[in-house]
Design a protein around this motif. Structure first.
Motif, short mmCIF file in Angstrom:
data_model
loop_
_atom_site.label_atom_id
_atom_site.label_comp_id
_atom_site.label_asym_id
_atom_site.label_seq_id
_atom_site.Cartn_x
_atom_site.Cartn_y
_atom_site.Cartn_z
N UNK A 76 5.75 53.49 27.93
CA UNK A 76 6.15 53.44 29.34
C UNK A 76 6.75 52.09 29.72
N UNK A 77 6.62 51.11 28.83
CA UNK A 77 7.16 49.78 29.11
C UNK A 77 8.52 49.61 28.45
N UNK A 78 9.39 48.90 29.13
CA UNK A 78 10.67 48.54 28.54
C UNK A 78 10.54 47.16 27.93
N UNK A 79 10.97 47.02 26.69
CA UNK A 79 10.89 45.71 26.03
C UNK A 79 12.28 45.11 25.97
N UNK A 80 12.59 44.26 26.91
CA UNK A 80 13.89 43.57 26.91
C UNK A 80 13.87 42.47 25.86
N UNK A 81 15.05 41.94 25.56
CA UNK A 81 15.14 40.82 24.62
C UNK A 81 14.34 39.63 25.15
N UNK A 82 14.38 39.42 26.47
CA UNK A 82 13.63 38.31 27.05
C UNK A 82 12.13 38.49 26.92
N UNK A 83 11.66 39.71 27.14
CA UNK A 83 10.22 39.98 27.01
C UNK A 83 9.78 39.77 25.57
N UNK A 84 10.58 40.32 24.62
CA UNK A 84 10.23 40.14 23.22
C UNK A 84 10.24 38.66 22.84
N UNK A 85 11.25 37.92 23.30
CA UNK A 85 11.34 36.50 22.95
C UNK A 85 10.10 35.74 23.42
N UNK A 97 0.59 25.96 15.12
CA UNK A 97 -0.66 25.28 15.46
C UNK A 97 -1.72 25.45 14.38
N UNK A 98 -1.63 26.54 13.62
CA UNK A 98 -2.64 26.83 12.59
C UNK A 98 -2.12 26.61 11.18
N UNK A 99 -0.92 26.04 11.06
CA UNK A 99 -0.38 25.73 9.73
C UNK A 99 0.18 26.91 8.98
N UNK A 100 0.51 27.99 9.67
CA UNK A 100 1.09 29.18 9.05
C UNK A 100 2.61 29.16 9.19
N UNK A 101 3.30 29.84 8.28
CA UNK A 101 4.76 29.97 8.37
C UNK A 101 5.10 31.24 9.14
N UNK A 102 5.74 31.13 10.31
CA UNK A 102 6.17 32.35 11.03
C UNK A 102 7.36 32.98 10.33
N UNK A 103 7.25 34.28 10.05
CA UNK A 103 8.32 35.02 9.38
C UNK A 103 8.73 36.17 10.29
N UNK A 104 9.88 36.00 10.93
CA UNK A 104 10.40 37.00 11.86
C UNK A 104 11.19 38.03 11.06
N UNK A 105 10.83 39.31 11.20
CA UNK A 105 11.57 40.32 10.45
C UNK A 105 11.89 41.53 11.32
N UNK A 106 13.11 42.02 11.18
CA UNK A 106 13.55 43.18 11.95
C UNK A 106 15.06 43.30 11.92
N UNK A 110 19.89 41.79 19.07
CA UNK A 110 19.79 41.06 20.33
C UNK A 110 18.47 40.29 20.41
N UNK A 111 17.44 40.76 19.72
CA UNK A 111 16.19 40.01 19.67
C UNK A 111 16.39 38.73 18.85
N UNK A 112 17.01 38.86 17.69
CA UNK A 112 17.21 37.70 16.82
C UNK A 112 18.10 36.67 17.49
N UNK A 113 19.15 37.11 18.17
CA UNK A 113 20.02 36.17 18.88
C UNK A 113 19.29 35.49 20.03
N UNK A 114 18.46 36.25 20.73
CA UNK A 114 17.70 35.65 21.83
C UNK A 114 16.80 34.53 21.33
#
Length: 321
Positions: A76-85, A97-106, A110-114
């Motif tokens: 029921x929610x819309x996930x805009x690029x801004x919300x996802x970002x 903050x915890x010493x982990x490597x963030x790995x963005x995948x998808x 428009x999410x990646x560009x944001x």
């Protein structure tokens, strides 16, 4: 005279690619190798109702490395690029903050560009405003709704396709929720990533014949894993047809099968065709957005994995801390 300390730098790995390419497996391999957290950047995998049809990671994969932003929103929610970002930036900050490597995948461009390039500073729009706008559009019809919208926001309307329901609703909800049109917001300075954030991009794009074969086989597997039951449950939610979750590849085709409008082989063939078309659009987008050095266009193998691990290791070593 005291030495001036170097500013902090925070690495972020991006593993992109079209649907069914195998990017999720690649991201998971790298998460295991570099103590990483896999963060979803797929616009359909954020929805809890689409575990099968969006090919979300299974329990075994989740056990191998932490996964974030999978199945976190209601349909029921819309996930805009801004919300996802906003959600992704919070997860990235937690990783650092915890010493982990963030790995963005998808594969949602428009999410990646944001994330990497920035986005217009449009505030979140309350769900009730979106519901109201959607109801108005359904009552008036696309053309009448668009004509009325164009009188109130001609700048934004000039670049809108009246038949594109999702974009039209987004433009109308932003105007209703903020009093400003999308075109006006896009003239404001972008919200860009912090200067300390350093990105390394990998875009996995296997040969097209292999990719298309994977698209075809993936839908067969989805049927085996319960895609029909998943769509039946989704339909029971009585979501509006304009809801983004209803536009996932396979939803409309299986819904038509459940309604008796086509048989299962026809629904399967149409879904496979739409998946291939979606993959083709993604391939084109990534070819224009990524550099040759960022694109991986060979089959995944252990030797390729070794090379990528070495490349990422060098990136982490040479990124100032």
């Amino acid at each position: 005279m005291s030495a001036v300390s170097a500013p902090p730098f925070h690495p972020v790995l991006i593993v992109a690619g079209p649907t069914a390419s195998g990017k999720s497996a690649l991201a998971l391999d790298m998460a295991e190798a570099f103590d990483g957290v896999v963060i979803n950047a797929d616009s359909m995998q954020v929805y809890k109702e689409l575990r099968v049809l969006s090919a979300r990671p299974d329990d075994g994969e989740i056990a191998r490395a932490p996964h974030r932003l999978y199945g976190v929103l209601s349909g029921r929610e819309a996930c805009s690029a801004g919300k996802w970002r906003g959600m992704a930036m919070a997860e990235i900050a937690e990783c650092h903050a915890t010493g982990k490597l963030p790995i963005i995948t998808g594969g949602t461009g428009m999410y990646l560009n944001a994330l990497t390039q920035g986005i217009a500073p449009i505030p979140d729009i309350p769900a009730d405003i979106r519901d109201q706008v959607t109801a108005e559009l359904e009552k008036a019809g696309h053309q009448a709704f668009f004509d009325d919208f164009a009188k109130r926001d001609p700048d934004t309307a000039a670049n809108l396709d009246p038949s594109n329901t999702q974009r039209l609703i987004r433009a109308a909800e932003v105007l209703a929720g903020t009093g400003r049109g999308l075109a006006a917001w896009h003239r404001d300075p972008m919200v860009t990533p912090p200067a300390s954030m350093v990105f390394k991009k990998l875009c996995y794009m296997p040969p097209r014949d292999i990719l298309y074969d994977r698209c075809n086989r993936r839908f067969d597997l989805m049927i085996e894993q319960g895609a029909i039951e998943e769509v039946r449950g989704l339909l029971a939610e009585n979501l509006p047809e304009s809801a983004p979750v209803m536009k996932a590849v396979g939803v409309r085709e299986i819904a038509a099968y459940l309604a008796g409008e086509m048989d299962l082989p026809a629904a399967k063939e149409k879904s496979q065709r739409e998946t291939r078309r979606y993959a083709k659009r993604q391939l084109t987008w990534f070819r224009h957005q990524m550099t040759d050095k960022e694109i991986i266009d060979t089959q995944y193998s252990e030797s390729l994995a070794d090379k990528l691990r070495n490349d990422i290791h060098q990136f982490l070593l040479t990124t100032p801390k």
